[in-house]
Motif scaffolding. Structure first.
Motif, mmCIF file in Angstrom:
data_model
loop_
_atom_site.group_PDB
_atom_site.id
_atom_site.type_symbol
_atom_site.label_atom_id
_atom_site.label_comp_id
_atom_site.label_asym_id
_atom_site.label_seq_id
_atom_site.Cartn_x
_atom_site.Cartn_y
_atom_site.Cartn_z
ATOM 1 N N ASP A 130 52.524 37.655 31.751
ATOM 2 C CA ASP A 130 53.181 37.178 32.969
ATOM 3 C C ASP A 130 53.144 38.200 34.098
ATOM 4 O OD1 ASP A 130 53.861 34.843 31.611
ATOM 5 O OD2 ASP A 130 55.707 35.720 30.842
ATOM 6 N N PHE A 131 53.447 39.460 33.788
ATOM 7 C CA PHE A 131 53.577 40.471 34.831
ATOM 8 C C PHE A 131 52.232 41.080 35.227
ATOM 9 C CE2 PHE A 131 54.773 45.004 35.963
ATOM 10 C CZ PHE A 131 55.193 44.693 37.240
ATOM 11 N N LEU A 132 51.506 41.628 34.252
ATOM 12 C CA LEU A 132 50.241 42.305 34.558
ATOM 13 C C LEU A 132 49.036 41.379 34.481
ATOM 14 C CD1 LEU A 132 50.759 45.683 32.639
ATOM 15 C CD2 LEU A 132 51.084 45.225 35.078
ATOM 16 N N GLN A 133 49.187 40.243 33.817
ATOM 17 C CA GLN A 133 48.072 39.295 33.645
ATOM 18 C C GLN A 133 46.827 40.025 33.137
ATOM 19 O OE1 GLN A 133 47.557 36.728 37.112
ATOM 20 N NE2 GLN A 133 49.713 37.004 37.683
ATOM 21 N N ALA A 134 47.042 40.865 32.126
ATOM 22 C CA ALA A 134 46.012 41.794 31.656
ATOM 23 C C ALA A 134 44.747 41.085 31.205
ATOM 24 C CB ALA A 134 46.573 42.640 30.514
ATOM 25 N N GLY A 135 43.616 41.627 31.678
ATOM 26 C CA GLY A 135 42.310 41.090 31.307
ATOM 27 C C GLY A 135 41.430 42.180 30.728
ATOM 28 N N ASP A 136 40.148 41.911 30.637
ATOM 29 C CA ASP A 136 39.196 42.859 30.076
ATOM 30 C C ASP A 136 38.974 44.031 31.027
ATOM 31 O OD1 ASP A 136 35.910 43.479 29.795
ATOM 32 O OD2 ASP A 136 37.045 43.346 27.922
ATOM 33 N N MET A 137 38.501 45.124 30.465
ATOM 34 C CA MET A 137 38.282 46.364 31.211
ATOM 35 C C MET A 137 37.434 46.124 32.465
ATOM 36 S SD MET A 137 38.573 49.745 31.213
ATOM 37 C CE MET A 137 37.727 51.224 31.735
ATOM 38 N N GLY A 141 38.964 41.123 39.019
ATOM 39 C CA GLY A 141 39.282 39.806 39.551
ATOM 40 C C GLY A 141 40.560 39.800 40.355
ATOM 41 N N THR A 142 41.517 39.044 39.903
ATOM 42 C CA THR A 142 42.734 38.761 40.650
ATOM 43 C C THR A 142 43.506 40.017 41.036
ATOM 44 O OG1 THR A 142 42.908 36.713 39.397
ATOM 45 C CG2 THR A 142 44.859 37.407 40.632
ATOM 46 N N TRP A 143 43.860 40.097 42.321
ATOM 47 C CA TRP A 143 44.729 41.161 42.834
ATOM 48 C C TRP A 143 46.151 40.627 42.828
ATOM 49 C CZ3 TRP A 143 47.877 42.279 47.190
ATOM 50 C CH2 TRP A 143 48.118 43.640 47.420
ATOM 51 N N LEU A 144 47.089 41.396 42.275
ATOM 52 C CA LEU A 144 48.470 40.941 42.095
ATOM 53 C C LEU A 144 49.317 41.384 43.282
ATOM 54 C CD1 LEU A 144 48.771 41.977 38.338
ATOM 55 C CD2 LEU A 144 47.998 39.786 39.280
ATOM 56 N N PRO A 145 49.658 40.488 44.175
ATOM 57 C CA PRO A 145 50.336 40.862 45.425
ATOM 58 C C PRO A 145 51.711 41.495 45.223
ATOM 59 C CG PRO A 145 50.307 38.465 45.159
ATOM 60 C CD PRO A 145 49.411 39.028 44.112
ATOM 61 N N GLY A 146 52.471 41.033 44.235
ATOM 62 C CA GLY A 146 53.794 41.610 44.014
ATOM 63 C C GLY A 146 53.706 43.076 43.649
ATOM 64 N N PRO A 372 46.470 47.209 41.025
ATOM 65 C CA PRO A 372 47.243 45.962 40.903
ATOM 66 C C PRO A 372 46.325 44.763 40.649
ATOM 67 C CG PRO A 372 47.627 47.067 43.014
ATOM 68 C CD PRO A 372 46.375 47.614 42.431
ATOM 69 N N THR A 373 45.482 44.874 39.618
ATOM 70 C CA THR A 373 44.534 43.821 39.274
ATOM 71 C C THR A 373 44.682 43.484 37.803
ATOM 72 O OG1 THR A 373 42.822 45.464 38.813
ATOM 73 C CG2 THR A 373 42.874 44.549 41.032
ATOM 74 N N VAL A 374 44.026 42.432 37.367
ATOM 75 C CA VAL A 374 44.171 42.002 35.982
ATOM 76 C C VAL A 374 43.588 43.014 34.998
ATOM 77 C CG1 VAL A 374 44.256 39.567 36.563
ATOM 78 C CG2 VAL A 374 42.038 40.639 36.150
ATOM 79 N N ASN A 375 42.665 43.858 35.441
ATOM 80 C CA ASN A 375 42.126 44.892 34.557
ATOM 81 C C ASN A 375 42.734 46.258 34.864
ATOM 82 O OD1 ASN A 375 40.824 45.144 37.039
ATOM 83 N ND2 ASN A 375 38.993 46.046 36.117
ATOM 84 N N GLY A 376 43.766 46.280 35.705
ATOM 85 C CA GLY A 376 44.357 47.543 36.110
ATOM 86 C C GLY A 376 44.908 48.355 34.964
#
Length: 514
Positions: A130-137, A141-146, A372-376
């Motif tokens: 929910d918070f980091l929306q963690a993805g692969d290294m 992709g998605t930048w998390l504005p919050g 602040p991204t899904v792979n951050g």
């Protein structure tokens, strides 16, 4: 260019403590101590502090004060061929600053989430999904504005403090932030000690396993590793901070104060954390060892789960815990960013404002753009592993060997420190600094590399598996810092640095309060 001085010795010490006391003190030390002998771990830990941590602090404080410059300038004045070490340390600081701001932003959000325990019944899923929306290294992709918005605030506050200068910015902030951190964390620990089961956690934390520390070399390596990675040594911070000291400042007493203050905070963190873990063990009917974790897992998974079960004022407890992480992390971030800012200010003659705007601005843009991204979280975790274990450790080792054995400057540094210090160091300091510390760093590096290379990337139970899988990225970060140091030193090799101010000039500056 007139160089600033610290306004007071207390201001310098508080700023140095603020740098040393960071996120690792709260979420790393308790787990390391517990896994390596409990209360008995304090024996190798204190030995490591006295034989490695404080001697290295004395060396870096003395280099900074004697040669009056940021890391590249100080090492260049020490020996023309040593400037590469200073720039190497600058590169390490840049890498750490880029990802460190993200963790502070996490803590900031979690202080807010703690008010209503927004993480729900599954803090682990909340953090990663929910918070980091963690993805692969490599999933850019998605930048998390919050998260990105909070990082913008953190970077703006950091650059504002640094832009105001040493006395009006860094020192003033330290004088406010460090007492505030002590009060907040003190209240947190008192609240933790009142929980049912706190004594169970403390018994687990302090129960000594003497056989383990005398029979297992890894315990001693863990103690030295904790000291090396918690004192902010080896990547230019203490050299830079000490360069603003007045010539008559007491070096050794300051090093002792910073070293023991840092360790005292780690011990306090252990008491607070294990009091809470004891409460959780009693509530769940499990053993304390089943609750123990470290790093991100302790701070953002275990503690939220515990906060949700507290009988009274869980929101206050959460705000105090995550607020303490924010303050501890932010004062450390200020010191880290100061390293490259001061380096370019000193070496290129830039003004404080220009250096802060260009260097700080570039670091902020990269940090806010990448983390602040899904792979951050994967970028952060792998960068942190390699830049700490194979960046700071090697840079510290090389700096010691270069200063003590290659340039043979230990006598000058010892005499310089002793000339103005109440506590004088003798031959034993050279043995600790020039022999014991390099040996321990070398052994630690050997075991770290061995564990990394022998890890099975497909084994999720192996803590080194992820780092083995992403070695190419990790080594590029660690070796990239070395390359940056070499390139900068070569570019500036023919460009001399200004002479160190004479004692008369220094005395005049100190008298007028500059």
């Amino acid at each position: 260019m007139t160089r600033e001085n610290w306004g007071t010795r207390v201001g310098f010490i508080l700023a140095a403590i603020g740098s040393a006391v960071g996120l690792g003190n709260i979420w790393r030390f308790p787990g390391v101590a517990y896994e390596n002998g409990g209360g008995a771990f304090m024996v190798p830990y204190l030995v490591a502090l006295v034989t490695a941590g404080i001697p290295l602090l004395i060396m870096e404080f003395t280099i900074g004060r004697k040669y009056k410059g940021s890391a590249p300038v100080a090492f260049r004045r020490l020996n023309k061929n040593a400037e590469v070490i200073g720039w190497w340390q600058v590169a390490i600081s840049i890498v750490i600053a880029v990802y460190y701001a993200a963790i502070i932003a996490w803590a900031g959000w979690y202080a807010f989430f703690a008010l209503d325990q927004r993480w729900g019944d599954d803090p682990e899923a909340f953090l990663f999904v929910d918070f980091l929306q963690a993805g692969d290294m490599y999933d850019f992709g998605t930048w998390l504005p919050g998260l990105g918005t909070v990082m913008i605030v953190i970077w703006a506050a950091t650059l504002l403090v640094i832009g105001l200068g040493v006395k009006k910015g860094i020192e003033l902030t330290a004088k406010i932030a460090i007492p505030l951190l002590a009060v907040m964390f003190g209240v947190l620990v008192v609240q933790a000690l009142t929980l049912e089961g706190a004594e169970v956690g403390l018994n687990a934390f302090f129960r000594p396993d003497w056989e383990l520390i005398w029979s297992t070399p890894s315990v001693w390596l863990a103690a030295y590793g904790q000291i090396f990675f918690s004192l902010s040594v080896g990547f230019g911070i203490m050299v830079t901070y000490a360069s603003y000291l007045k010539k008559k400042s007491d070096i050794t007493t300051s090093a002792l104060t910073v070293g023991f203050a840092n360790s005292s905070f780690e011990l306090l963190a252990g008491i607070g954390v294990f009091s809470v873990l004891g409460f959780m063990a009693v509530q769940s009917g499990t053993a304390v060892e089943d609750q123990v974790s470290a790093g991100i897992g302790l701070a953002f998974v275990a503690f939220p789960a515990i906060i949700s079960t507290l009988p009274t004022l869980p929101g206050l407890f959460g705000v105090l815990f995550f607020g303490s992480l924010v303050i501890a992390g932010w004062t450390s971030l200020i010191s880290i960013v100061q390293v490259p800012v001061a380096a370019f200010e000193d070496r290129f003659g830039w003004s404080r404002g220009l250096s802060t705007a260009i260097l700080g601005g570039l670091m902020a843009v990269v940090s806010i753009g990448l983390l602040p991204t899904v792979n951050g979280i994967m970028l952060l975790d792998v960068s942190d592993e390699f830049i700490n274990k194979y960046g700071i450790a090697v840079a510290a080792l090389v700096s010691i060997v270069a200063v003590v054995w290659v340039a043979w400057k230990w006598k000058e540094l010892r005499d310089n420190a002793n000339a103005t210090s109440t506590f004088r160091v003798g031959p034993i300091w050279v043995v600790f600094l020039g022999v014991i510390t390099p040996i321990m760093l070398t052994v630690i590096l050997f075991y770290n590399i061995r564990d990394l290379l022998t890890a099975d990337p497909s084994d999720p139970e192996d803590p080194q598996a992820t780092y083995n899988l992403y070695q190419s990225f990790g080594w590029s970060v660690a070796l990239g810092a070395v390359a940056f140091g070499i390139i900068m030193a070569l570019i500036l090799r023919r460009r001399d640095v200004p002479e160190i101010p004479s004692e008369e000039e220094e005395a005049i500056r100190e008298e007028v309060g500059q």
